[in-house]
Design an enzyme around this catalytic site. Sequence first.
Site, PDB file in Angstrom:
ATOM      1  N   ALA A 108       0.725  -1.270   0.059  1.00 11.13           N
ATOM      2  CA  ALA A 108      -0.025   0.154   0.046  1.00 11.13           C
ATOM      3  C   ALA A 108       0.957   1.189  -0.102  1.00 11.13           C
ATOM      4  O   ALA A 108       2.029   1.300   0.679  1.00 11.13           O
ATOM      5  CB  ALA A 108      -0.838  -0.058   1.229  1.00 11.13           C
ATOM      6  N   GLU A 109       0.218   2.412  -0.848  1.00 11.27           N
ATOM      7  CA  GLU A 109       0.838   3.511  -0.468  1.00 11.27           C
ATOM      8  C   GLU A 109       0.253   4.078   0.890  1.00 11.27           C
ATOM      9  O   GLU A 109      -0.972   4.079   1.038  1.00 11.27           O
ATOM     10  CB  GLU A 109       0.364   4.594  -1.429  1.00 11.27           C
ATOM     11  N   THR A 143      -6.496  -0.536   7.666  1.00  7.46           N
ATOM     12  CA  THR A 143      -6.111   0.547   8.843  1.00  7.46           C
ATOM     13  C   THR A 143      -7.472   1.163   9.572  1.00  7.46           C
ATOM     14  O   THR A 143      -8.444   0.926   8.949  1.00  7.46           O
ATOM     15  CB  THR A 143      -5.307   1.630   8.167  1.00  7.46           C
ATOM     16  N   ASP A 144      -6.903   1.552  10.786  1.00  5.65           N
ATOM     17  CA  ASP A 144      -8.200   2.089  11.604  1.00  5.65           C
ATOM     18  C   ASP A 144      -8.763   3.362  10.800  1.00  5.65           C
ATOM     19  O   ASP A 144      -9.800   3.994  11.214  1.00  5.65           O
ATOM     20  CB  ASP A 144      -7.768   2.467  12.836  1.00  5.65           C
ATOM     21  N   GLU A 145      -7.749   3.962  10.106  1.00 10.45           N
ATOM     22  CA  GLU A 145      -8.160   5.118   9.318  1.00 10.45           C
ATOM     23  C   GLU A 145      -9.647   5.137   8.472  1.00 10.45           C
ATOM     24  O   GLU A 145     -10.078   6.182   8.234  1.00 10.45           O
ATOM     25  CB  GLU A 145      -7.050   5.892   8.705  1.00 10.45           C
ATOM     26  N   TYR A 181      -5.621   8.918   1.138  1.00 10.83           N
ATOM     27  CA  TYR A 181      -5.271   7.585   1.796  1.00 10.83           C
ATOM     28  C   TYR A 181      -6.230   6.567   2.208  1.00 10.83           C
ATOM     29  O   TYR A 181      -6.374   5.489   1.808  1.00 10.83           O
ATOM     30  CB  TYR A 181      -4.342   7.921   2.591  1.00 10.83           C
ATOM     31  N   LYS A 214      -7.876   2.962   1.035  1.00  9.25           N
ATOM     32  CA  LYS A 214      -7.817   1.765   1.904  1.00  9.25           C
ATOM     33  C   LYS A 214      -9.163   1.328   2.108  1.00  9.25           C
ATOM     34  O   LYS A 214      -9.699  -0.027   2.007  1.00  9.25           O
ATOM     35  CB  LYS A 214      -7.194   2.270   3.165  1.00  9.25           C
ATOM     36  N   LYS A 254       7.007   9.171   8.516  1.00 10.54           N
ATOM     37  CA  LYS A 254       6.208   8.854   9.416  1.00 10.54           C
ATOM     38  C   LYS A 254       6.601   9.681  10.825  1.00 10.54           C
ATOM     39  O   LYS A 254       7.641   9.795  10.946  1.00 10.54           O
ATOM     40  CB  LYS A 254       5.932   7.380   9.743  1.00 10.54           C
ATOM     41  N   TYR A 296       2.103  19.420  13.625  1.00 16.34           N
ATOM     42  CA  TYR A 296       0.842  20.153  13.218  1.00 16.34           C
ATOM     43  C   TYR A 296      -0.168  20.599  14.220  1.00 16.34           C
ATOM     44  O   TYR A 296      -0.414  20.198  15.216  1.00 16.34           O
ATOM     45  CB  TYR A 296       0.229  19.151  12.485  1.00 16.34           C
ATOM     46  N   ASN A 308      -0.030  13.920  19.649  1.00 15.26           N
ATOM     47  CA  ASN A 308       1.327  13.776  18.963  1.00 15.26           C
ATOM     48  C   ASN A 308       2.014  14.960  19.942  1.00 15.26           C
ATOM     49  O   ASN A 308       3.273  14.650  19.805  1.00 15.26           O
ATOM     50  CB  ASN A 308       0.877  14.791  17.547  1.00 15.26           C
ATOM     51  N   ARG A 353      -2.547  19.970   9.037  1.00 19.77           N
ATOM     52  CA  ARG A 353      -3.029  19.126   7.656  1.00 19.77           C
ATOM     53  C   ARG A 353      -4.059  19.423   7.360  1.00 19.77           C
ATOM     54  O   ARG A 353      -5.235  19.590   8.256  1.00 19.77           O
ATOM     55  CB  ARG A 353      -2.589  17.838   8.022  1.00 19.77           C
TER      56      ARG A 353
END
Length: 268
Positions: A11-12, A53-55, A77, A81, A116, A134, A176, A200
């Site tokens: 994956a990207e 992914t959880d995203e 992204y 997915k 990352k 961010y 973060n 972002r």
Amino acid sequence: EDVDAIINFAAETHVDRSILGADDFITTNVYGTFSLLEAARFAKIKRFLHISTDEVYGSIKEGSFNEDSLLNPSSPYSASKAGADLLAYSYFTTYKLPLVITRSSNNYGPYQYPEKLIPLFITNALENKPLPLYGDGLNVRDWLYVLDNCKGIDLIFHKGKEGEIYNLGAGEEKTNLEITHLILEIMEKPLSLIKKVTDRLGHDYRYSINSSKANFLGWKPEYPFIKGIKDTVRWYLENRIWWQKIKGKQEAYQSFYKKYYQESRLNS
């Protein structure tokens, strides 16, 4: 020939690059998955495990998503997915392809590309470069050590039920900003290296997934975050040759990529 199973990690995955230009993400994550599904179908593969992914669930302010939650991706992204997940599941429903899907929370650990957040901040700190944080840094992610993820994938590959989806989360939610402070503390670097940058586009506030389904199979994460992050910092400290070579090429590529898409938009 002579292949009886496929685990599709391909994956990207970098959200920032997907915002600059989504085409590679659609090609790899959607069409690439389609190519593998077709190959698996014609070869009568006995097991196809698709890594997600959880995203794909999007952001959640309180509580946690489970495997039956609606998909609500926010970035090109995560949308690519989610598209791959739906396509993969359609092959189980339509063609009876023996499929299982895992959706993991944010991974970290050795060998992660320095684009990352965690490896970028570790390597920037080693080079005494700014750590680009961010917005207010209060976005929350659940951090899963890579070896725990691999153990979960291995267990689900062997014991997961066909046609089922399994969340793999660590229950280690950190902002973060917390991650940034912890990295600098471990590395004994000053907080002055933190550089707040414009947030972002479409930045999800919080990811959180319920992993009880995978827990029922016998999986649970073993690495506490503090141990995992210390091991990760140590690895990047001891493997400069590996990441310095990659980072140099990566920075040149990202500069080209950004310029290319800016010019493309201007020309269109």
